[in-house]
Motif scaffolding. Structure first.
Motif, PDB file in Angstrom:
ATOM      1  N   ILE A  67       8.650  80.111  57.598  1.00  0.00           N
ATOM      2  CA  ILE A  67       9.003  80.307  59.006  1.00  0.00           C
ATOM      3  C   ILE A  67       9.545  79.002  59.592  1.00  0.00           C
ATOM      4  O   ILE A  67       9.346  78.676  60.768  1.00  0.00           O
ATOM      5  CB  ILE A  67       7.810  80.822  59.843  1.00  0.00           C
ATOM      6  N   ALA A  68      10.292  78.290  58.745  1.00  0.00           N
ATOM      7  CA  ALA A  68      10.831  76.988  59.164  1.00  0.00           C
ATOM      8  C   ALA A  68      11.700  77.124  60.403  1.00  0.00           C
ATOM      9  O   ALA A  68      11.710  76.239  61.259  1.00  0.00           O
ATOM     10  CB  ALA A  68      11.624  76.365  58.028  1.00  0.00           C
ATOM     11  N   VAL A  69      12.424  78.243  60.512  1.00  0.00           N
ATOM     12  CA  VAL A  69      13.294  78.426  61.675  1.00  0.00           C
ATOM     13  C   VAL A  69      12.497  78.222  62.955  1.00  0.00           C
ATOM     14  O   VAL A  69      12.945  77.567  63.900  1.00  0.00           O
ATOM     15  CB  VAL A  69      13.872  79.856  61.676  1.00  0.00           C
ATOM     16  N   ASN A  70      11.298  78.796  62.980  1.00  0.00           N
ATOM     17  CA  ASN A  70      10.516  78.758  64.206  1.00  0.00           C
ATOM     18  C   ASN A  70      10.007  77.361  64.526  1.00  0.00           C
ATOM     19  O   ASN A  70      10.158  76.875  65.632  1.00  0.00           O
ATOM     20  CB  ASN A  70       9.340  79.726  64.104  1.00  0.00           C
ATOM     21  N   TRP A  71       9.370  76.718  63.515  1.00  0.00           N
ATOM     22  CA  TRP A  71       8.863  75.399  63.874  1.00  0.00           C
ATOM     23  C   TRP A  71       9.960  74.378  64.073  1.00  0.00           C
ATOM     24  O   TRP A  71       9.815  73.447  64.848  1.00  0.00           O
ATOM     25  CB  TRP A  71       7.765  74.894  62.951  1.00  0.00           C
ATOM     26  N   SER A  72      11.093  74.582  63.409  1.00  0.00           N
ATOM     27  CA  SER A  72      12.113  73.552  63.623  1.00  0.00           C
ATOM     28  C   SER A  72      12.667  73.667  65.049  1.00  0.00           C
ATOM     29  O   SER A  72      12.990  72.658  65.664  1.00  0.00           O
ATOM     30  CB  SER A  72      13.177  73.601  62.544  1.00  0.00           C
ATOM     31  N   ASP A  73      12.712  74.890  65.602  1.00  0.00           N
ATOM     32  CA  ASP A  73      13.121  75.029  67.007  1.00  0.00           C
ATOM     33  C   ASP A  73      12.169  74.289  67.933  1.00  0.00           C
ATOM     34  O   ASP A  73      12.583  73.623  68.884  1.00  0.00           O
ATOM     35  CB  ASP A  73      13.156  76.507  67.413  1.00  0.00           C
ATOM     36  N   MET A  74      10.872  74.436  67.649  1.00  0.00           N
ATOM     37  CA  MET A  74       9.905  73.750  68.515  1.00  0.00           C
ATOM     38  C   MET A  74      10.069  72.237  68.394  1.00  0.00           C
ATOM     39  O   MET A  74      10.005  71.508  69.383  1.00  0.00           O
ATOM     40  CB  MET A  74       8.476  74.109  68.099  1.00  0.00           C
ATOM     41  N   LEU A  75      10.275  71.788  67.149  1.00  0.00           N
ATOM     42  CA  LEU A  75      10.378  70.336  66.950  1.00  0.00           C
ATOM     43  C   LEU A  75      11.616  69.769  67.628  1.00  0.00           C
ATOM     44  O   LEU A  75      11.604  68.616  68.056  1.00  0.00           O
ATOM     45  CB  LEU A  75      10.400  70.010  65.455  1.00  0.00           C
ATOM     46  N   VAL A  76      12.678  70.582  67.736  1.00  0.00           N
ATOM     47  CA  VAL A  76      13.888  70.081  68.390  1.00  0.00           C
ATOM     48  C   VAL A  76      13.550  69.620  69.804  1.00  0.00           C
ATOM     49  O   VAL A  76      13.921  68.519  70.227  1.00  0.00           O
ATOM     50  CB  VAL A  76      14.990  71.158  68.425  1.00  0.00           C
ATOM     51  N   ILE A  77      12.792  70.468  70.522  1.00  0.00           N
ATOM     52  CA  ILE A  77      12.440  70.117  71.901  1.00  0.00           C
ATOM     53  C   ILE A  77      11.627  68.825  71.916  1.00  0.00           C
ATOM     54  O   ILE A  77      11.918  67.890  72.670  1.00  0.00           O
ATOM     55  CB  ILE A  77      11.614  71.252  72.535  1.00  0.00           C
ATOM     56  N   LEU A  78      10.620  68.777  71.053  1.00  0.00           N
ATOM     57  CA  LEU A  78       9.767  67.583  71.031  1.00  0.00           C
ATOM     58  C   LEU A  78      10.588  66.347  70.686  1.00  0.00           C
ATOM     59  O   LEU A  78      10.408  65.282  71.278  1.00  0.00           O
ATOM     60  CB  LEU A  78       8.646  67.762  70.004  1.00  0.00           C
ATOM     61  N   ALA A  79      11.487  66.499  69.728  1.00  0.00           N
ATOM     62  CA  ALA A  79      12.270  65.337  69.280  1.00  0.00           C
ATOM     63  C   ALA A  79      13.172  64.830  70.399  1.00  0.00           C
ATOM     64  O   ALA A  79      13.215  63.632  70.679  1.00  0.00           O
ATOM     65  CB  ALA A  79      13.096  65.698  68.053  1.00  0.00           C
ATOM     66  N   VAL A  80      13.882  65.758  71.054  1.00  0.00           N
ATOM     67  CA  VAL A  80      14.809  65.327  72.110  1.00  0.00           C
ATOM     68  C   VAL A  80      14.040  64.661  73.242  1.00  0.00           C
ATOM     69  O   VAL A  80      14.404  63.573  73.714  1.00  0.00           O
ATOM     70  CB  VAL A  80      15.627  66.521  72.635  1.00  0.00           C
ATOM     71  N   LEU A  81      12.941  65.295  73.659  1.00  0.00           N
ATOM     72  CA  LEU A  81      12.152  64.704  74.737  1.00  0.00           C
ATOM     73  C   LEU A  81      11.656  63.317  74.346  1.00  0.00           C
ATOM     74  O   LEU A  81      11.682  62.381  75.145  1.00  0.00           O
ATOM     75  CB  LEU A  81      10.955  65.597  75.062  1.00  0.00           C
TER      76      LEU A  81
END
Lengths: 480, 753
Positions: free
Chosen positions: A267-281
């Protein structure tokens, strides 16, 4: 195979644990007569640990302790880096610890136990062993932050660290228990197999994942779970911050890999979406807020936040290339951080913490060599060529471009530009401002030589950079 | 001791250093005549990054290399006079040599990352040179601006190059050019080119990044002449020209270059009229020339490539001497303001001669190399249809160039003598030779074209689209050319004559400064720290409760975000709740206790009362456990709650924490309600999971036959998990032992104090 109690692969852990107990006892009886004995014993333990760890290089992956413990290429590399960085960090901080009356046998025992915790985390193939390692590390760190009991700021920092760390652990446990609810197992391989066919519309799976990501975010210190980092970095003794800022970051990488990649790759698609937000912030907040800091350690705290954002970029790309880029980034970051805090320790002396940026005014006039070293570290942190920091940033950004996440790559690059601002401010302060007070360096020769070597190695003209990259790549590939 | 050291350096003559680039220059000329271009060279560096030192020198690179080494030699000679009494001359030379190496690397690199590395190195050296007089506040600010713009642009360039290498599948510049038109349809290309443009435009001071260059004039003049006119600022132009064959056909490429080039050229030319400082006037006109170059690259025609290389050469050869002249004047008189400078030809005849010759070229008058360049450019423009509008702009640009040339050559050196400058002497030969020599070489090029032609033609061929292109300096149609040149000259002379009036007129537009790009950049630079400080005040103030608030909110936000994305629908009420009706009264009582405690908490103004009401929540859950068939858990809960309240009250009173407290109640209550609601929904969802009864059943089954115990919980504690329990007891015992000395010490401390 799975149930054989193969203790051999855990030799470094067992050795370090035994030595930690032994040093605790020895220190009790020899502290007055041979004060530096525990220091040297600890260093010897780490050297021997590295030697034992090297023995595990290049072997096939092995699972042991009833599936609780996994030995693979990634764990070997990360453990070696953890032990090596801890060893170097202890050399840097010896004088500092002695000067401030923090020298106790417990200091070194706690460091060793923290190292043990990190190694357990790195080799965890089960939620329980992972959590065990994490808590072993965290509890040691909470205590280390407060090791100087008379310092109000240190105690306050430890308190915050403890409360927020406990919340994070709670979140992680919550996530793990939800995952247990979904899959009926705590074994990472079993979980990975169980969620294979599951879709992202499975609410419990997603909520479990969210809690786990939040827990990871806390431990990594990414926005919006970063609040503890600046206060800890500023409040804790510099020698402890040096430790927190280096080896545990590698353990955190291992934790991310064990949970997200070993466990939830499907389910990498899902966690990578979440990480995108964390990374940008993280990249945005870390880089922007660092500008306003007058305290060097606090500035490095925000820099750590932004670096964790960059580190996540490789993970976000969700393929082996990206993971090895992230591992490479983490190693380089920890190595650079080692030099950064090593130099702060070098500039500090009894009764003086070189922790304000203004303390570095005109350093170039008195100690051009160390000013140059600090400049190198700052360049590497900012990711300017030709330092290793540049290759680290380049490799994660390339990993992103490889999977076509162009806009994220562009954001990352633009925020790196803002980031250069505050690193270069330090350089400006050292080279262009007028010095205020006399500075004498009291640190021993070993630390001075080592920290110089450390900083010079940040210049990337040497071929060792390619070796490290290859090592990271093969480490990730050997995970199977 | 430090001072003695510096004094020793001041006496040192660094002239011999100029031999190094001179040897290189000679070698290059010899090699060019011997070995046909292009030359190639490859060396492995970091194989795992596919990074190797791949060099590729074709006509364009060779042209740049000649400029770098040739003008570099002259700059070093000039600097040995200019910096003669400067204690930091050594640092200056080191930087210049480092810059030379970086520049040579940048223009001969074929690997895009090597190009980038050298590119950034030049920015870095430029930073140190602009801020060379670091005691000067203005110099430091300018250095910072220059660094941000060029280095930031460099990073954008890096992004562009990475993307380009992804698209083309190679890191080689030649590979990208060879792939050429095949790349046009890639959807990633616009992003790549945009980043590339940012990189090149920042380096070459194109609009809207043009403002760093005039400010960079705080650098010592030899550095300005070298970096900020002849070489470094042309790197952006170089890369654009280099890639032009690949993207020339793209409308996006063409329009961007022409538009940005025209705007830059015109705007910078107009701004040149507002300056009083000779060096800044020259800098503005450099920006204008760079704009013209970008514009010429954007032109689609074949002859534009010849125009680019010719103008590039011409500009380097007339602007460097003019900068030298400005530096010499500054050196001799101590001022660069054109308000005071006049009639200097009497005191500085050789410098005046150099200025005259260079100005001829700048004005594009016949008998100068500038004339050749201008005529080729007009041919290129004539071939293009896009030029109608830009043409008028360029007319103005050229006219202002004429005026600037006249200011540098006539206004400063002719006219009545200024009494203040009576004592002024001509500068040393080291500062006279370089401008004169370069200016004369530029003249040579017109008179002996065979000397310059091969290199220029090679360079032009390197950046032209078709391989069969054979550029030549054919005479343009005399009619149109002469008319345009006459008009330009006429306007230029008019501008020169009315310079003062125009200046006063433009001076009134102070608004230009406030709304300029420089002003925007300044505000941005000041705004970032303000934003950071604001964030610190708002969030990172060190209060733990607020950290918790943020954490909870973030958690809620992420969870509800996921909820909205997944849209699982509301979970239904679970059907089977296991006979709760039988215990409705007791459960109800527990619920009332919990709710009363929870609801009361936000309204408490007194810490004691708050503790009590939270204790109520705990007792309520204990009651719940009691009736749910877990009396041991219930008693533990009672114990813990009691101890917690007692300990908390003790600590509060002991440390004199005020009983009354103020907190943002409403906000906290709202967050709590939201968190509670979230948890409730989560719990409802839990019921949808299949219950895993494996463990409870196993224990229930085994406890009697294997452990001989009726109470499953007890059996688990003392038999199945006896070791765990033992461990717990040990921990508790140890903590008690550890706490004992602490407590005793505290008591002693209390009695003493």
């Amino acid at each position: 195979m799975n149930h054989i109690l193969n203790m051999q692969v855990a030799t470094p852990e067992i050795f370090i644990f035994s030595m930690a107990c032994l040093i605790l006892m020895i220190d009790l009886y020899t502290h007055d007569r041979l004060p530096l004995l525990s220091y040297w014993l600890t260093q010897a333990t780490l050297v021997a640990g590295i030697y034992l760890g090297l023995g595990g290089m290049g072997t096939e992956p092995v699972t042991t302790f009833n599936g609780m413990f996994i030995h693979d290429g990634m764990s070997v590399v990360v453990k070696l880096a953890i032990m090596l960085f801890t060893l170097i960090g202890l050399v840097y901080s010896r004088q500092y610890i002695l000067d401030r009356g923090m020298y106790r046998g417990e200091y070194y025992v706690l460091v060793l136990i923290a190292v043990l915790g990190m190694m357990v985390m790195t080799s965890a193939s089960h939620f329980l062993s992972l959590y065990l390692g994490l808590e072993l590390l965290s509890l040691s760190l909470y205590t280390l932050v407060a090791i100087n009991r008379d310092s109000d700021t240190a105690v306050e920092a430890a308190m915050k660290y403890f409360v927020l760390g406990a919340v994070a652990s709670g979140m992680l446990l919550y996530g793990m228990s939800l995952m247990y609810g979904v899959t009926g197992s705590l074994d990472i391989k079993t979980i990975s197999a169980a969620i294979q066919g599951m879709q992202s519309d499975d609410v419990m799976l997603m909520l479990g994942l969210i809690f786990i990501v939040v827990g990871l975010g806390f431990k990594l210190g990414v926005v919006p779970f970063h609040m503890w980092i600046p206060d800890i970095y500023q409040g804790a003794p510099t020698s402890v911050v040096l430790f927190i800022a280096t080896a545990p970051k590698l353990a955190a990488f291992a934790m991310v890999i064990r949970l997200l990649v070993d466990g939830f790759q499907s389910i990498a698609v899902n966690w990578s979406d979440m990480l995108v937000i964390l990374a940008v912030l993280s990249m945005a907040l870390g880089n922007i807020v660092a500008i306003a800091q007058a305290n060097f350690k606090r500035m490095l705290a925000y820099s750590a936040i932004s670096h964790m954002g960059y580190f996540l970029l490789g993970i976000i790309s969700a393929n082996p290339n990206g993971y090895s880029a992230s591992l490479f980034y983490m190693i380089i970051y920890a190595f650079t951080g080692l030099a950064a805090f090593g130099l702060i320790l070098l500039m500090s002396r009894s009764g003086f913490e070189a922790e304000n940026i203004s303390d570095y005014r005109g350093l170039n006039r008195e100690h051009p060599w160390y000013a140059f070293m600090i400049a190198l570290v700052m360049f590497s942190m900012a990711g300017l060529p030709p330092t290793v920091g540049f290759y680290a940033k380049l490799s994660v950004i390339q990993a992103l471009v490889d999977v076509n996440m162009i806009s994220l790559a562009v954001i990352a690059v633009l925020l790196a530009v803002i980031g250069a601002f505050y690193y270069l401010r330090i350089v400006k302060t050292m080279y262009f401002d007028a010095p205020e007070a006399e500075r004498t360096i009291t640190t021993g020769l070993d630390a001075r030589v080592l920290v110089s070597l450390n900083a010079v190695m940040l210049l990337a003209v040497m071929p060792w950079i390619g070796t490290i990259m290859d090592l990271c790549m093969s480490a990730i590939q050997s995970m199977g | 001791m430090r001072d003695e050291h510096a004094a020793e350096h001041a006496g040192k003559d660094w002239l011999w250093l100029a031999v190094l680039p001179l040897i290189l220059f000679g070698y290059l000329l010899w090699e060019i005549s011997r070995t046909p271009l292009p030359w190639q060279f490859q060396l492995e560096w970091v194989p795992s990054l596919e990074l190797g030192i791949d060099l590729y020198v074709d006509g364009l690179s060779a042209q740049f290399l000649l400029l770098i080494t040739g003008i570099g030699t002259m700059v070093l000679v000039y600097a040995s006079g200019y910096m003669a009494h400067d204690r930091q001359a050594g640092r200056f030379y080191k930087l210049l040599l480092l810059f030379m190496v970086a520049m040579i690397g940048a223009v001969s690199a074929d690997h895009m990352l090597v190009l980038f590395l050298c590119w950034e190195l030049t920015s870095l050296v430029s930073f140190f040179l602009v801020g060379f007089k670091y005691t000067d506040e203005q110099a430091r600010a300018s250095a910072r601006t220059a660094l941000f713009i060029t280095m930031g642009g460099g990073l954008a360039l890096l992004g562009g190059l990475i993307l380009l290498s992804q698209i083309a599948g190679t890191w080689s510049l030649q590979g990208v050019i060879a792939a050429g038109a095949g790349l046009h349809d890639d959807p990633r290309l616009p992003a790549a080119l945009t980043l590339l443009f940012i990189g090149c435009f920042t380096k070459s001071a194109q609009f809207p990044f043009h403002f760093w260059l005039p400010n960079a004039m705080t650098a010592p003049t030899p550095a300005s002449a070298y970096l900020h006119s002849a070489t470094m600022v042309k790197l952006g132009v170089y890369l654009l020209a280099r890639l032009d064959p690949a993207f020339n056909e793209l409308l996006f490429w063409e329009i961007t270059l022409i538009a940005v080039g025209t705007i830059t050229a015109t705007w910078a030319a107009v701004l040149a009229l507002r300056e009083r400082d000779l060096k800044r006037i020259l800098a503005r006109s450099t920006v204008s020339a760079l704009g013209t170059l970008v514009l010429l690259i954007g032109l689609p025609g074949e002859s534009s490539s010849l125009a680019v290389v010719a103008f590039l050469y011409a500009h380097a050869l007339y602007k460097a001497p003019l900068f030298f002249v400005a530096g010499s004047i500054d050196h001799a008189t101590g001022t660069r303001s054109i308000d005071h400078l006049r009639g200097l030809r009497r005191q500085m005849p050789f410098t005046a001669a150099a200025a005259m010759i260079a100005s001829l070229s700048m004005a594009g008058l016949p008998l100068s190399f500038g004339y050749v360049a201008k005529s080729v450019a007009s041919v290129a423009k004539a071939e293009s249809e896009l030029m109608a509008l830009a043409g008028y702009g360029l007319l103005l640009v050229n006219a202002i160039a004429v005026a600037v040339a006249a200011v540098a050559a006539i206004r400063v050196f002719w006219g009545p003598a200024n009494q203040a400058f009576d004592q002024v002497r001509e500068v040393s030969w080291r500062m006279v030779l370089p401008p004169l020599l370069i200016a004369i070489i530029a003249l040579e090029f017109e008179f002996i074209p065979t000397f310059a032609d091969p290199v220029l033609v090679d360079a032009a061929r390197a950046i032209s689209t078709s391989n069969s292109f054979t550029p030549s300096f054919a005479e343009p149609q005399a009619g149109t050319m002469i008319t345009v040149a006459e008009i330009t000259l006429l306007i230029g002379v008019l501008l020169f004559v009315f310079w003062e009036r125009l200046h006063r007129f433009l001076e009134r537009f102070s608004i230009l400064e406030r709304f300029s790009c420089a002003g925007f950049f300044d505000r941005l630079l000041k705004g970032l720290p303000r934003l950071a400080a604001w964030h610190t005040r708002l969030l990172q103030h060190g209060r733990l409760d607020s950290y918790m608030r943020v954490t909870l909110l973030a958690m809620l936000g992420i969870a509800s975000g996921a909820w909205l994305v997944i849209e699982p629908g509301w979970p239904g009420m679970p059907g089977d709740l296991g006979g709760w009706r039988d215990q409705a009264w007791s459960l109800g009582a527990a619920a009332v206790l919990i709710m009363a405690g929870a609801l009361a908490a936000p309204f408490m103004h007194n810490r004691m009362a708050l503790l009590m009401s939270i204790g109520l929540v705990g007792y309520g859950s204990a009651v719940l456990f009691l009736f749910a068939g877990a009396p041991d858990v219930a008693f533990t809960q009672f114990m813990v709650e009691t101890v917690l309240v007692v300990v908390a009250v003790t600590v509060l009173t002991r440390y004199g924490v005020p009983i009354r407290y103020t907190e943002p109640r409403v906000r906290n209550a709202l967050i709590a309600v939201a968190a509670g609601a979230g948890t409730f929904i989560l719990l409802l969802q839990m019921f949808s999971l299949p219950a895993d009864l494996g463990m409870p059943l196993w224990f229930a089954e085994k406890s009697l036959p294997e452990a001989y115990g009726q109470n499953v919980v007890n059996v688990i504690l003392v038999d199945f998990r006896a070791l765990d329990t033992f461990g717990e007891i040990v921990v508790v015992a140890f903590s008690a032992i550890a706490a004992w000395p602490l407590l005793r010490r505290k008591r002693k401390h209390g009695s003493n104090g």
